[in-house]
Design a protein around this motif. Structure first.
Motif, PDB file in Angstrom:
ATOM      1  N   GLN A  86      -9.769  -9.978  -0.290  1.00  0.00           N
ATOM      2  CA  GLN A  86      -8.942  -9.128  -1.150  1.00  0.00           C
ATOM      3  C   GLN A  86      -8.156  -8.124  -0.314  1.00  0.00           C
ATOM      4  N   ALA A  87      -8.815  -7.521   0.658  1.00  0.00           N
ATOM      5  CA  ALA A  87      -8.147  -6.533   1.509  1.00  0.00           C
ATOM      6  C   ALA A  87      -7.066  -7.183   2.366  1.00  0.00           C
ATOM      7  N   ARG A 122      -5.352  -9.901   1.627  1.00  0.00           N
ATOM      8  CA  ARG A 122      -4.237 -10.266   0.746  1.00  0.00           C
ATOM      9  C   ARG A 122      -3.346  -9.071   0.431  1.00  0.00           C
ATOM     10  N   SER A 123      -3.914  -7.881   0.467  1.00  0.00           N
ATOM     11  CA  SER A 123      -3.131  -6.688   0.126  1.00  0.00           C
ATOM     12  C   SER A 123      -2.355  -6.121   1.320  1.00  0.00           C
ATOM     13  N   LEU A 124      -2.523  -6.728   2.495  1.00  0.00           N
ATOM     14  CA  LEU A 124      -1.776  -6.258   3.669  1.00  0.00           C
ATOM     15  C   LEU A 124      -0.275  -6.467   3.473  1.00  0.00           C
ATOM     16  N   HIS A 125       0.503  -5.536   3.963  1.00  0.00           N
ATOM     17  CA  HIS A 125       1.962  -5.640   3.910  1.00  0.00           C
ATOM     18  C   HIS A 125       2.407  -6.788   4.815  1.00  0.00           C
TER      19      HIS A 125
END
Length: 189
Positions: A111-112, A114-117
């Protein structure tokens, strides 16, 4: 049933597992002392959560995964990858196994990541180690004359299955220059 919960048990007969589980009271989890404010009671961490969870950033996890996929060697990753902080080989091994086998850590890490710019992902991908197959192709490029960027672009186009997807001709050229500097090219002695 000869021994129901209300009747006394004959001590000369062994107890069945069901009777043992009924006879032994469930363990009581020690709670915080009654004088603590409620906000401190709720902040208590679960013992199942690793204590170094905060040290591994999403970019570190992405870099670890990509580097291991490239090299298939945790020792090489430890020696060759610069993470956001200094991890020991054991910490890298533990994190790799946690990502593979611990469903909670895997889910949180995915999840973390996937949230990366997208720019952060590109920065991580630019740091991925070169595989042995990539380096073998680069060592075949002659040391003289100085190859142009087109040479490395052609190499990428001819071997897309070998090179990491985010490799650029410039990245190949820079790595080739390092190989040449350390006399690792095939035409060097």
């Amino acid at each position: 049933h000869p021994s129901s919960p209300g009747t006394p048990r004959d001590p000369s007969k062994p107890m069945s597992p069901l009777q043992v589980s009924r006879a032994v009271p469930p363990p009581v989890a020690p709670g915080p002392p009654p004088g603590l404010p409620k906000r401190l009671k709720k902040s208590k961490q679960s013992p199942a959560v690793p204590r170094d969870l905060g040290r591994w950033k999403p970019a570190d996890d992405l870099l670890l995964i990509n580097a291991v996929l490239q090299t298939n060697d945790l020792t090489s990753v430890h020696l060759g990858v610069k993470f956001s902080c200094r991890f020991t080989l054991r910490e890298i091994q533990e994190r790799w196994y946690a990502l593979l086998y611990d469903p909670v850590i895997c889910k949180l890490a995915c999840q973390a990541m996937r949230s990366l710019h997208p720019e952060a992902v590109a920065a991580v991908q630019s740091k991925v180690l070169f595989s042995k197959a990539e380096e073998q192709l680069l060592t075949r490029v002659p040391s003289t004359p100085q190859p142009s960027l087109e040479t490395f672009q052609d190499l990428l186009l001819r071997h897309p299955e070998v090179f990491y997807p985010s490799r650029t001709p410039k990245a190949l050229q820079l790595h080739w220059q390092l190989l040449r500097q350390y006399h690792l090219l095939q035409d060097q002695t």
